[in-house]
Design an enzyme around this catalytic site. Structure first.
Site, mmCIF file in Angstrom:
data_model
loop_
_atom_site.group_PDB
_atom_site.id
_atom_site.type_symbol
_atom_site.label_atom_id
_atom_site.label_comp_id
_atom_site.label_asym_id
_atom_site.label_seq_id
_atom_site.Cartn_x
_atom_site.Cartn_y
_atom_site.Cartn_z
ATOM 1 N N GLY A 136 -10.062 -15.142 24.680
ATOM 2 C CA GLY A 136 -9.450 -16.072 23.734
ATOM 3 C C GLY A 136 -9.695 -17.534 24.065
ATOM 4 N N ASN A 177 -9.950 -5.489 18.880
ATOM 5 C CA ASN A 177 -8.550 -5.538 19.318
ATOM 6 C C ASN A 177 -7.862 -6.606 18.476
ATOM 7 O OD1 ASN A 177 -6.108 -5.802 20.583
ATOM 8 N ND2 ASN A 177 -6.923 -6.770 22.447
ATOM 9 N N SER A 186 -14.368 -13.497 24.442
ATOM 10 C CA SER A 186 -15.061 -14.485 23.606
ATOM 11 C C SER A 186 -16.448 -14.019 23.155
ATOM 12 C CB SER A 186 -15.137 -15.844 24.319
ATOM 13 O OG SER A 186 -13.828 -16.342 24.541
ATOM 14 N N HIS A 245 -4.707 -3.896 29.124
ATOM 15 C CA HIS A 245 -5.223 -5.199 28.686
ATOM 16 C C HIS A 245 -4.568 -6.288 29.543
ATOM 17 C CE1 HIS A 245 -5.939 -8.742 26.226
ATOM 18 N NE2 HIS A 245 -6.939 -8.061 25.689
ATOM 19 N N LYS A 251 -4.857 -7.375 18.340
ATOM 20 C CA LYS A 251 -3.661 -7.950 18.974
ATOM 21 C C LYS A 251 -2.523 -7.986 17.940
ATOM 22 C CE LYS A 251 -6.619 -10.615 21.948
ATOM 23 N NZ LYS A 251 -6.658 -11.527 23.066
ATOM 24 N N GLU A 283 -13.074 -7.379 31.238
ATOM 25 C CA GLU A 283 -12.634 -8.546 30.485
ATOM 26 C C GLU A 283 -12.151 -9.616 31.469
ATOM 27 O OE1 GLU A 283 -11.604 -7.493 26.167
ATOM 28 O OE2 GLU A 283 -9.780 -7.366 27.340
ATOM 29 N N GLU A 330 -3.282 -8.979 28.833
ATOM 30 C CA GLU A 330 -2.026 -9.519 28.297
ATOM 31 C C GLU A 330 -0.857 -8.579 28.620
ATOM 32 O OE1 GLU A 330 -3.499 -10.182 24.324
ATOM 33 O OE2 GLU A 330 -4.783 -11.775 25.103
HETATM 34 C C1 PEP Z 1 -9.441 -9.285 24.002
HETATM 35 O O1 PEP Z 1 -8.314 -9.716 23.833
HETATM 36 O O2 PEP Z 1 -9.605 -8.098 24.345
HETATM 37 C C2 PEP Z 1 -10.565 -10.186 23.786
HETATM 38 C C3 PEP Z 1 -11.721 -9.861 24.250
HETATM 39 O O3 PEP Z 1 -10.285 -11.352 23.084
HETATM 40 P P1 PEP Z 1 -11.362 -12.464 22.576
HETATM 41 O O4 PEP Z 1 -12.565 -11.722 22.049
HETATM 42 O O5 PEP Z 1 -10.633 -13.209 21.519
HETATM 43 O O6 PEP Z 1 -11.714 -13.281 23.773
#
Ligand code: PEP
Length: 248
Positions: free
Chosen positions: A170, A9, A208, A93, A11, A164, A95
Protein backbone atom coordinates in the site's frame (compact mmCIF):
# COMPACT_ATOMS: atom_id res chain seq x y z
CA UNK A 1 4.72 -27.31 -13.31
CA UNK A 2 3.56 -24.40 -11.18
CA UNK A 3 0.79 -22.26 -12.71
CA UNK A 4 0.75 -18.51 -12.27
CA UNK A 5 -1.88 -17.16 -9.88
CA UNK A 6 -3.07 -13.59 -9.54
CA UNK A 7 -5.17 -13.07 -6.41
CA UNK A 8 -6.87 -9.82 -5.49
CA UNK A 9 -7.13 -8.78 -1.84
CA UNK A 10 -9.94 -6.27 -1.63
CA UNK A 11 -9.28 -5.64 2.07
CA UNK A 12 -12.16 -3.66 3.66
CA UNK A 13 -13.28 -2.07 0.42
CA UNK A 14 -16.36 -2.49 -1.70
CA UNK A 15 -20.12 -2.02 -1.78
CA UNK A 16 -22.85 -4.06 -3.45
CA UNK A 17 -22.86 -1.63 -6.36
CA UNK A 18 -19.10 -1.30 -6.78
CA UNK A 19 -18.55 -5.07 -6.44
CA UNK A 20 -21.14 -5.76 -9.07
CA UNK A 21 -19.46 -3.55 -11.69
CA UNK A 22 -15.99 -4.79 -10.83
CA UNK A 23 -16.89 -8.48 -10.94
CA UNK A 24 -18.94 -8.12 -14.09
CA UNK A 25 -15.99 -6.46 -15.81
CA UNK A 26 -13.64 -9.24 -14.67
CA UNK A 27 -16.00 -12.00 -15.76
CA UNK A 28 -16.58 -10.34 -19.14
CA UNK A 29 -12.82 -10.29 -19.75
CA UNK A 30 -12.79 -14.05 -19.02
CA UNK A 31 -9.16 -14.29 -17.97
CA UNK A 32 -7.74 -17.73 -18.74
CA UNK A 33 -4.37 -19.45 -18.94
CA UNK A 34 -3.46 -18.37 -15.45
CA UNK A 35 -5.37 -18.79 -12.20
CA UNK A 36 -7.26 -15.73 -10.96
CA UNK A 37 -8.96 -15.23 -7.61
CA UNK A 38 -10.61 -12.40 -5.70
CA UNK A 39 -10.55 -12.37 -1.90
CA UNK A 40 -13.54 -10.31 -0.79
CA UNK A 41 -14.89 -9.14 2.59
CA UNK A 42 -17.07 -11.76 4.33
CA UNK A 43 -20.46 -10.04 3.81
CA UNK A 44 -19.92 -9.98 0.05
CA UNK A 45 -19.12 -13.68 -0.36
CA UNK A 46 -22.65 -14.61 -1.41
CA UNK A 47 -22.83 -11.78 -3.92
CA UNK A 48 -19.42 -12.62 -5.37
CA UNK A 49 -20.23 -16.33 -5.49
CA UNK A 50 -23.31 -15.57 -7.54
CA UNK A 51 -21.58 -13.14 -9.91
CA UNK A 52 -18.60 -15.46 -10.46
CA UNK A 53 -20.72 -18.58 -11.05
CA UNK A 54 -19.68 -20.31 -14.25
CA UNK A 55 -16.56 -18.15 -14.66
CA UNK A 56 -12.96 -19.26 -14.26
CA UNK A 57 -12.36 -16.72 -11.48
CA UNK A 58 -12.06 -18.30 -8.06
CA UNK A 59 -13.44 -16.84 -4.86
CA UNK A 60 -11.49 -16.34 -1.66
CA UNK A 61 -11.70 -14.73 1.76
CA UNK A 62 -9.16 -12.68 3.69
CA UNK A 63 -8.98 -14.61 6.95
CA UNK A 64 -10.50 -17.56 8.80
CA UNK A 65 -10.71 -18.76 12.36
CA UNK A 66 -8.16 -21.17 13.79
CA UNK A 67 -11.12 -22.99 15.35
CA UNK A 68 -13.52 -25.36 13.66
CA UNK A 69 -16.65 -23.95 15.34
CA UNK A 70 -17.91 -22.75 18.70
CA UNK A 71 -18.15 -19.72 20.94
CA UNK A 72 -15.85 -17.39 19.02
CA UNK A 73 -17.91 -14.25 18.51
CA UNK A 74 -17.08 -12.40 15.34
CA UNK A 75 -15.06 -15.19 13.79
CA UNK A 76 -15.72 -17.05 10.56
CA UNK A 77 -14.71 -20.66 10.08
CA UNK A 78 -13.00 -22.17 7.08
CA UNK A 79 -15.95 -24.55 6.69
CA UNK A 80 -18.33 -21.59 6.36
CA UNK A 81 -16.10 -20.09 3.66
CA UNK A 82 -16.20 -23.38 1.79
CA UNK A 83 -20.00 -23.35 1.92
CA UNK A 84 -19.94 -20.02 0.09
CA UNK A 85 -17.78 -21.38 -2.70
CA UNK A 86 -14.38 -20.16 -1.53
CA UNK A 87 -11.37 -21.92 -2.96
CA UNK A 88 -8.79 -19.72 -1.22
CA UNK A 89 -8.30 -17.91 2.05
CA UNK A 90 -5.51 -15.48 2.93
CA UNK A 91 -3.93 -16.15 6.33
CA UNK A 92 -1.23 -14.20 8.11
CA UNK A 93 -1.57 -11.00 6.10
CA UNK A 94 0.73 -8.40 7.68
CA UNK A 95 -2.28 -6.28 8.61
CA UNK A 96 -3.65 -9.22 10.64
CA UNK A 97 -0.22 -9.85 12.15
CA UNK A 98 0.38 -6.21 13.14
CA UNK A 99 -3.14 -4.95 13.89
CA UNK A 100 -4.57 -8.11 15.45
CA UNK A 101 -1.46 -9.57 17.03
CA UNK A 102 -1.52 -12.80 15.04
CA UNK A 103 1.69 -14.75 15.51
CA UNK A 104 3.21 -17.58 13.53
CA UNK A 105 1.46 -20.30 15.55
CA UNK A 106 -1.96 -18.75 14.95
CA UNK A 107 -1.21 -18.38 11.25
CA UNK A 108 -0.20 -22.05 11.04
CA UNK A 109 -3.37 -23.11 12.89
CA UNK A 110 -5.50 -21.11 10.46
CA UNK A 111 -3.72 -22.61 7.48
CA UNK A 112 -4.34 -26.08 8.89
CA UNK A 113 -8.07 -25.34 9.33
CA UNK A 114 -8.24 -24.03 5.80
CA UNK A 115 -6.65 -27.20 4.41
CA UNK A 116 -8.97 -29.40 6.46
CA UNK A 117 -11.97 -27.55 4.98
CA UNK A 118 -10.69 -28.06 1.43
CA UNK A 119 -9.45 -24.49 0.94
CA UNK A 120 -6.07 -23.39 -0.34
CA UNK A 121 -4.49 -21.09 2.25
CA UNK A 122 -2.49 -18.15 0.91
CA UNK A 123 0.05 -17.78 3.70
CA UNK A 124 1.66 -14.32 3.83
CA UNK A 125 5.17 -13.69 5.07
CA UNK A 126 7.32 -10.58 4.97
CA UNK A 127 9.67 -8.28 6.82
CA UNK A 128 9.20 -4.70 8.02
CA UNK A 129 11.39 -1.89 6.75
CA UNK A 130 13.28 -1.83 10.03
CA UNK A 131 13.95 -5.57 9.81
CA UNK A 132 15.20 -5.17 6.23
CA UNK A 133 17.45 -2.29 7.18
CA UNK A 134 18.86 -4.35 10.03
CA UNK A 135 19.52 -7.20 7.59
CA UNK A 136 17.04 -9.48 9.35
CA UNK A 137 14.92 -10.25 6.29
CA UNK A 138 15.97 -13.89 5.96
CA UNK A 139 15.86 -14.52 9.70
CA UNK A 140 12.30 -13.15 9.98
CA UNK A 141 10.96 -14.91 6.91
CA UNK A 142 12.78 -18.12 7.84
CA UNK A 143 10.89 -18.28 11.15
CA UNK A 144 7.56 -17.42 9.50
CA UNK A 145 8.14 -20.26 7.03
CA UNK A 146 9.29 -22.75 9.65
CA UNK A 147 5.91 -22.36 11.36
CA UNK A 148 4.13 -23.79 8.30
CA UNK A 149 6.86 -26.16 7.06
CA UNK A 150 5.12 -29.20 8.57
CA UNK A 151 1.99 -28.35 6.55
CA UNK A 152 3.99 -27.72 3.41
CA UNK A 153 5.71 -31.06 3.94
CA UNK A 154 2.35 -32.76 3.52
CA UNK A 155 0.66 -30.41 1.04
CA UNK A 156 3.36 -28.59 -0.94
CA UNK A 157 1.13 -27.88 -3.93
CA UNK A 158 -2.01 -27.07 -1.89
CA UNK A 159 -0.59 -24.09 -0.01
CA UNK A 160 0.29 -20.80 -1.67
CA UNK A 161 2.96 -18.63 -0.08
CA UNK A 162 2.93 -14.87 -0.60
CA UNK A 163 6.05 -12.86 0.05
CA UNK A 164 4.79 -9.40 0.97
CA UNK A 165 7.43 -7.02 2.31
CA UNK A 166 5.51 -4.88 4.79
CA UNK A 167 7.24 -1.74 3.52
CA UNK A 168 5.86 -2.35 0.03
CA UNK A 169 2.21 -2.91 0.96
CA UNK A 170 0.00 0.00 0.00
CA UNK A 171 2.98 2.35 -0.18
CA UNK A 172 3.45 2.50 -3.94
CA UNK A 173 7.00 1.32 -3.33
CA UNK A 174 7.32 -2.20 -4.74
CA UNK A 175 10.31 -4.41 -4.10
CA UNK A 176 12.45 -4.52 -7.22
CA UNK A 177 12.19 -7.70 -9.25
CA UNK A 178 15.71 -8.62 -8.12
CA UNK A 179 14.91 -8.06 -4.43
CA UNK A 180 11.72 -10.11 -4.68
CA UNK A 181 13.44 -12.92 -6.59
CA UNK A 182 16.22 -13.05 -4.02
CA UNK A 183 13.73 -13.59 -1.18
CA UNK A 184 11.71 -16.13 -3.17
CA UNK A 185 14.86 -18.11 -3.91
CA UNK A 186 15.73 -17.98 -0.21
CA UNK A 187 12.24 -19.26 0.63
CA UNK A 188 12.60 -22.25 -1.69
CA UNK A 189 16.02 -23.06 -0.29
CA UNK A 190 14.81 -22.78 3.31
CA UNK A 191 11.84 -25.05 2.66
CA UNK A 192 14.05 -27.51 0.80
CA UNK A 193 16.21 -27.75 3.93
CA UNK A 194 13.06 -28.49 5.93
CA UNK A 195 12.28 -31.47 3.69
CA UNK A 196 9.58 -29.72 1.63
CA UNK A 197 9.24 -30.33 -2.10
CA UNK A 198 9.89 -26.61 -2.51
CA UNK A 199 9.74 -26.65 -6.30
CA UNK A 200 6.03 -27.50 -6.10
CA UNK A 201 5.05 -24.63 -3.80
CA UNK A 202 3.40 -21.70 -5.61
CA UNK A 203 4.94 -18.44 -4.39
CA UNK A 204 3.40 -15.05 -5.06
CA UNK A 205 4.89 -11.61 -4.64
CA UNK A 206 2.71 -8.88 -3.12
CA UNK A 207 3.35 -5.21 -2.44
CA UNK A 208 2.40 -2.34 -4.77
CA UNK A 209 2.12 -4.55 -7.85
CA UNK A 210 0.74 -2.54 -10.76
CA UNK A 211 0.29 -3.31 -14.46
CA UNK A 212 3.57 -1.54 -15.24
CA UNK A 213 5.80 -3.52 -12.84
CA UNK A 214 3.99 -6.87 -12.88
CA UNK A 215 5.64 -8.24 -16.00
CA UNK A 216 9.17 -7.91 -14.68
CA UNK A 217 8.23 -9.33 -11.27
CA UNK A 218 6.39 -12.31 -12.76
CA UNK A 219 9.26 -13.03 -15.14
CA UNK A 220 11.47 -14.03 -12.19
CA UNK A 221 12.04 -17.78 -12.00
CA UNK A 222 10.77 -18.23 -8.44
CA UNK A 223 7.79 -15.84 -8.61
CA UNK A 224 4.53 -17.51 -9.60
CA UNK A 225 2.20 -14.54 -9.71
CA UNK A 226 0.98 -11.87 -7.34
CA UNK A 227 -1.21 -10.97 -4.39
CA UNK A 228 -2.69 -7.64 -5.34
CA UNK A 229 -4.21 -5.09 -2.96
CA UNK A 230 -5.05 -1.61 -4.26
CA UNK A 231 -4.80 -2.47 -7.94
CA UNK A 232 -7.34 -5.30 -7.55
CA UNK A 233 -10.09 -2.73 -7.01
CA UNK A 234 -9.89 -1.36 -10.54
CA UNK A 235 -10.86 -3.78 -13.29
CA UNK A 236 -8.44 -2.35 -15.86
CA UNK A 237 -5.47 -2.49 -13.47
CA UNK A 238 -6.26 -5.96 -12.19
CA UNK A 239 -6.77 -7.29 -15.71
CA UNK A 240 -3.52 -5.65 -16.79
CA UNK A 241 -1.73 -7.56 -14.03
CA UNK A 242 -3.49 -10.79 -15.00
CA UNK A 243 -2.32 -10.17 -18.54
CA UNK A 244 1.27 -9.87 -17.33
CA UNK A 245 0.98 -13.21 -15.54
CA UNK A 246 -0.60 -14.87 -18.52
CA UNK A 247 2.46 -14.27 -20.68
CA UNK A 248 4.69 -16.42 -18.39
C1 PEP B 1 -1.82 -6.54 0.06
O1 PEP B 1 -2.42 -5.92 0.91
O2 PEP B 1 -1.82 -7.79 0.09
C2 PEP B 1 -1.12 -5.80 -0.99
C3 PEP B 1 -0.24 -6.41 -1.70
O3 PEP B 1 -1.48 -4.47 -1.12
P1 PEP B 1 -0.98 -3.44 -2.29
O4 PEP B 1 -0.98 -4.20 -3.59
O5 PEP B 1 -1.98 -2.35 -2.25
O6 PEP B 1 0.40 -3.02 -1.91
Amino acid sequence: MRRQLVAGNWKMHGSLEANSSLLQALVAAAPAACDVAVCVPFPYLAQAQQLLAGSSIALGAQDCSMHEQGAFTGEVSAGMLREFGCGYVIVGHSERRSLHGEGDAAVAAKAERALAAGLIPIVCVGETLQQREQEQTEAVIGLQLDAVAHLLGRHAARIVLAYEPVWAIGTGRSASAAQAQQVHAFMRARLGHRGVDAGSVPMLYGGSVKPDNARELFAQPDIDGGLIGGASLKAADFLGIVDAARSH
